[in-house]
Write an enzyme that holds these catalytic residues in place. Structure first.
Site, PDB file in Angstrom:
ATOM      1  N   ASN A 147       0.810  -1.218   0.000  1.00 14.14           N
ATOM      2  CA  ASN A 147       0.000   0.000   0.000  1.00 14.14           C
ATOM      3  C   ASN A 147       0.849   1.277   0.000  1.00 14.14           C
ATOM      4  O   ASN A 147       0.351   2.346   0.326  1.00 14.14           O
ATOM      5  CB  ASN A 147      -0.999  -0.005   1.171  1.00 14.14           C
ATOM      6  CG  ASN A 147      -0.316  -0.179   2.510  1.00 14.14           C
ATOM      7  OD1 ASN A 147       0.899  -0.009   2.618  1.00 14.14           O
ATOM      8  ND2 ASN A 147      -1.088  -0.496   3.543  1.00 14.14           N
ATOM      9  N   GLN A 314      -5.472   3.688  18.274  1.00 10.51           N
ATOM     10  CA  GLN A 314      -6.443   3.511  17.193  1.00 10.51           C
ATOM     11  C   GLN A 314      -7.395   2.397  17.555  1.00 10.51           C
ATOM     12  O   GLN A 314      -6.919   1.338  17.954  1.00 10.51           O
ATOM     13  CB  GLN A 314      -5.721   3.197  15.883  1.00 10.51           C
ATOM     14  CG  GLN A 314      -4.955   4.395  15.363  1.00 10.51           C
ATOM     15  CD  GLN A 314      -4.408   4.207  13.964  1.00 10.51           C
ATOM     16  OE1 GLN A 314      -3.797   5.106  13.434  1.00 10.51           O
ATOM     17  NE2 GLN A 314      -4.585   3.066  13.350  1.00 10.51           N
TER      18      GLN A 314
HETATM   19  P1  NAD Z   1      10.225   1.718   3.998  1.00  9.78           P
HETATM   20  O1  NAD Z   1      10.825   0.692   4.886  1.00  9.78           O
HETATM   21  O2  NAD Z   1      10.285   1.517   2.521  1.00  9.78           O
HETATM   22  O3  NAD Z   1      10.855   3.155   4.287  1.00  9.78           O
HETATM   23  C1  NAD Z   1      11.072   3.652   5.557  1.00  9.78           C
HETATM   24  C2  NAD Z   1      12.234   4.612   5.486  1.00  9.78           C
HETATM   25  O4  NAD Z   1      12.368   5.253   6.760  1.00  9.78           O
HETATM   26  C3  NAD Z   1      13.559   3.896   5.197  1.00  9.78           C
HETATM   27  O5  NAD Z   1      14.194   4.484   4.087  1.00  9.78           O
HETATM   28  C4  NAD Z   1      14.352   4.096   6.473  1.00  9.78           C
HETATM   29  O6  NAD Z   1      15.743   4.214   6.262  1.00  9.78           O
HETATM   30  C5  NAD Z   1      13.749   5.381   7.009  1.00  9.78           C
HETATM   31  N1  NAD Z   1      14.015   5.589   8.428  1.00  9.78           N
HETATM   32  C6  NAD Z   1      13.909   4.696   9.441  1.00  9.78           C
HETATM   33  N2  NAD Z   1      14.280   5.255  10.596  1.00  9.78           N
HETATM   34  C7  NAD Z   1      14.636   6.517  10.316  1.00  9.78           C
HETATM   35  C8  NAD Z   1      15.140   7.591  11.099  1.00  9.78           C
HETATM   36  N3  NAD Z   1      15.365   7.444  12.407  1.00  9.78           N
HETATM   37  N4  NAD Z   1      15.400   8.764  10.479  1.00  9.78           N
HETATM   38  C9  NAD Z   1      15.215   8.899   9.138  1.00  9.78           C
HETATM   39  N5  NAD Z   1      14.756   7.911   8.347  1.00  9.78           N
HETATM   40  C10 NAD Z   1      14.460   6.740   8.933  1.00  9.78           C
HETATM   41  O7  NAD Z   1       8.711   1.856   4.471  1.00  9.78           O
HETATM   42  P2  NAD Z   1       7.495   2.544   3.719  1.00  9.78           P
HETATM   43  O8  NAD Z   1       6.746   1.538   2.920  1.00  9.78           O
HETATM   44  O9  NAD Z   1       7.956   3.788   3.049  1.00  9.78           O
HETATM   45  O10 NAD Z   1       6.576   2.880   4.979  1.00  9.78           O
HETATM   46  C11 NAD Z   1       7.023   3.790   5.979  1.00  9.78           C
HETATM   47  C12 NAD Z   1       6.069   3.800   7.132  1.00  9.78           C
HETATM   48  O11 NAD Z   1       4.820   4.355   6.731  1.00  9.78           O
HETATM   49  C13 NAD Z   1       5.688   2.400   7.665  1.00  9.78           C
HETATM   50  O12 NAD Z   1       6.649   1.886   8.538  1.00  9.78           O
HETATM   51  C14 NAD Z   1       4.381   2.687   8.364  1.00  9.78           C
HETATM   52  O13 NAD Z   1       4.617   3.140   9.679  1.00  9.78           O
HETATM   53  C15 NAD Z   1       3.789   3.831   7.547  1.00  9.78           C
HETATM   54  N6  NAD Z   1       2.676   3.360   6.689  1.00  9.78           N
HETATM   55  C16 NAD Z   1       1.439   3.924   6.873  1.00  9.78           C
HETATM   56  C17 NAD Z   1       0.376   3.468   6.130  1.00  9.78           C
HETATM   57  C18 NAD Z   1      -0.994   4.079   6.285  1.00  9.78           C
HETATM   58  O14 NAD Z   1      -1.988   3.459   5.880  1.00  9.78           O
HETATM   59  N7  NAD Z   1      -1.104   5.283   6.808  1.00  9.78           N
HETATM   60  C19 NAD Z   1       0.535   2.438   5.195  1.00  9.78           C
HETATM   61  C20 NAD Z   1       1.820   1.929   4.995  1.00  9.78           C
HETATM   62  C21 NAD Z   1       2.873   2.379   5.761  1.00  9.78           C
END
Ligand code: NAD
Length: 387
Positions: A147, A314
């Protein structure tokens, strides 16, 4: 025989849908970045149907029951009397979605004696105490990428909604008004603004790519630097830390996971460094932002707007301050639960279960915890607290 406990969100108030707004959905070849889509041997659901609510059952019932497994689906997950709490003790596998998370705290994991696999139907496994999962050698997997673009689209929509003052303007129309001056006295063009993401993984990069044609100046901060080619293509400015990023941008979008390094990182101190009139869009996790600090920054008009769809806890209680703070454009946690995304994460859960029951490896990018350590996406994107 395994016992699989699945916690899903409630059906629509009007009942499980009989009809849908569209008859079909575009079929994708791959995810952005090239990762292949979920590829279970078969699916027992109609893509485009509501799968994430209790009656949708992620389309898993016939598959699991044919194999002789016990499959329990419930939305009842709060308190010690809930179905979730009662069935937890001897469940082998737990499936839940971040939108309606089955919080697997240290205490609950201690109580679940048979648990071997926890699957997040979607992306983001912070509702699971990962340190305990590591300690108990429980495998944690999610449907990485399922997603990500759904969320990226939602974030772009929210950025535009805030900057253009869309939601208050819509309300004037519904209420019978024609209040042009009221609407436009808080409305700007996004063009020319500085927009930055904290976290440039699948979602963060998706947002940057989608915003590039808007003529904005793009920034990011992440633990890992993007390739020079991507930085050049999108004309990105990299920031070593969140402070440098936050004080530069007009719009900050948050796209990193919630883990010890990021919990509460958007606090009073950081908000004060941001320029007056900045906007924040947080579709990552509610607890990355300090709840009171956000309310205060909106009330004092230091922030011009805050939007997102992630809260803690939530579902958010009726009196959650983010429901009533000024200049917000919050939604319940829906950005990653479009019907398009549900088809992908339901198929991804089936792919994970098929691998698990056949004793075959789960894709590395789906893995968060395995064999007592962070692995795959878990090793890349998460840290755990020291116990
Ligand atoms: P991803 O793993 O592809 O990317 C996460 C990025 O965050 C990575 O590049 C990582 O290096 C970076 N990161 C981690 N810790 C960090 C820090 N301390 N400082 C800076 N950067 C940092 O994940 P994604 O698919 O992009 O998803 C990210 C987040 O979004 C998920 O973990 C989830 O919490 C959230 N999400 C929300 C929904 C929603 O429905 N609202 C859906 C999917 C994901």
């Amino acid at each position: 025989m395994a016992k699989i406990l699945c916690v899903l969100f409630e059906d629509p108030i009007s009942g499980y849908p009989k009809n849908y707004a569209r008859d079909d959905m575009p079929s994708l070849l791959n995810y952005e970045g090239g990762q292949s889509l979920p590829n279970p041997s078969s699916i027992d659901f109609q893509p485009g149907h509501l799968l994430g609510s209790v009656s949708g059952e992620l389309g898993l019932r016939s598959y699991l029951e044919k194999l002789g497994h016990k499959f329990i689906v419930t939305a009842d997950r709060d308190g010690s009397d809930s179905v979730f709490a009662k069935e937890l003790n001897d469940a082998d596998i737990i499936i839940s979605q971040p939108f309606w998370p089955a919080y697997l705290t240290k205490e609950r994991l201690a109580q679940s004696h048979n648990l071997k696999l926890v699957i997040t139907a979607g992306v983001g496994s912070d509702h699971i105490d990962l340190s305990s999962a590591i300690h108990k050698k429980i495998t944690v997997a999610e449907v990485t990428n399922s997603n990500s673009i759904s969320v990226a689209e939602h974030a772009v929509m929210m950025i535009l909604a805030l900057v253009r003052n869309y939601i208050p303007s819509y309300k004037y129309v519904v209420e019978g008004g024609w209040n042009i001056a009221d609407c436009v006295s808080k409305s700007y063009d996004l063009e020319g603004m500085h927009v930055g993401t904290l976290g440039a993984g699948r979602i963060g990069l998706g947002i940057l790519k989608r915003l590039n044609p808007f003529g904005v100046k793009l920034h990011y901060s992440d633990k890992y630097r993007l390739t020079k080619d991507i930085e050049k293509e999108l004309n990105l400015t990299y920031h070593e830390n969140i402070y440098s990023l936050a004080q530069t941008v007009d719009v900050l979008t948050i796209n990193c996971p919630l883990h010890p390094e990021t919990e509460g990182i958007i606090d009073d101190k950081l908000l004060k460094k941001m320029r007056r009139g900045s906007y924040i869009v947080n579709t990552a996790r509610g607890n990355i932002c300090n709840q009171e600090a956000i309310v205060n920054a909106l009330q004092t008009e230091h922030l011009a707007g805050y939007a997102g769809d992630v809260w803690y806890p939530q579902p958010a209680p009726k009196n959650h301050p983010w429901r009533h703070m000024p200049n917000h454009a919050m939604t319940p946690h829906i950005s990653g639960a479009t019907l398009s995304a549900q088809a992908r994460y339901a198929a991804g859960v089936k792919e994970i279960l098929e691998a698990w029951f056949a004793n075959k490896p789960i894709r590395k990018e789906y893995l968060i915890v395995q064999n007592g350590e962070l692995v795959g996406t878990g090793a890349h994107s998460y840290t755990t607290r020291k116990s």
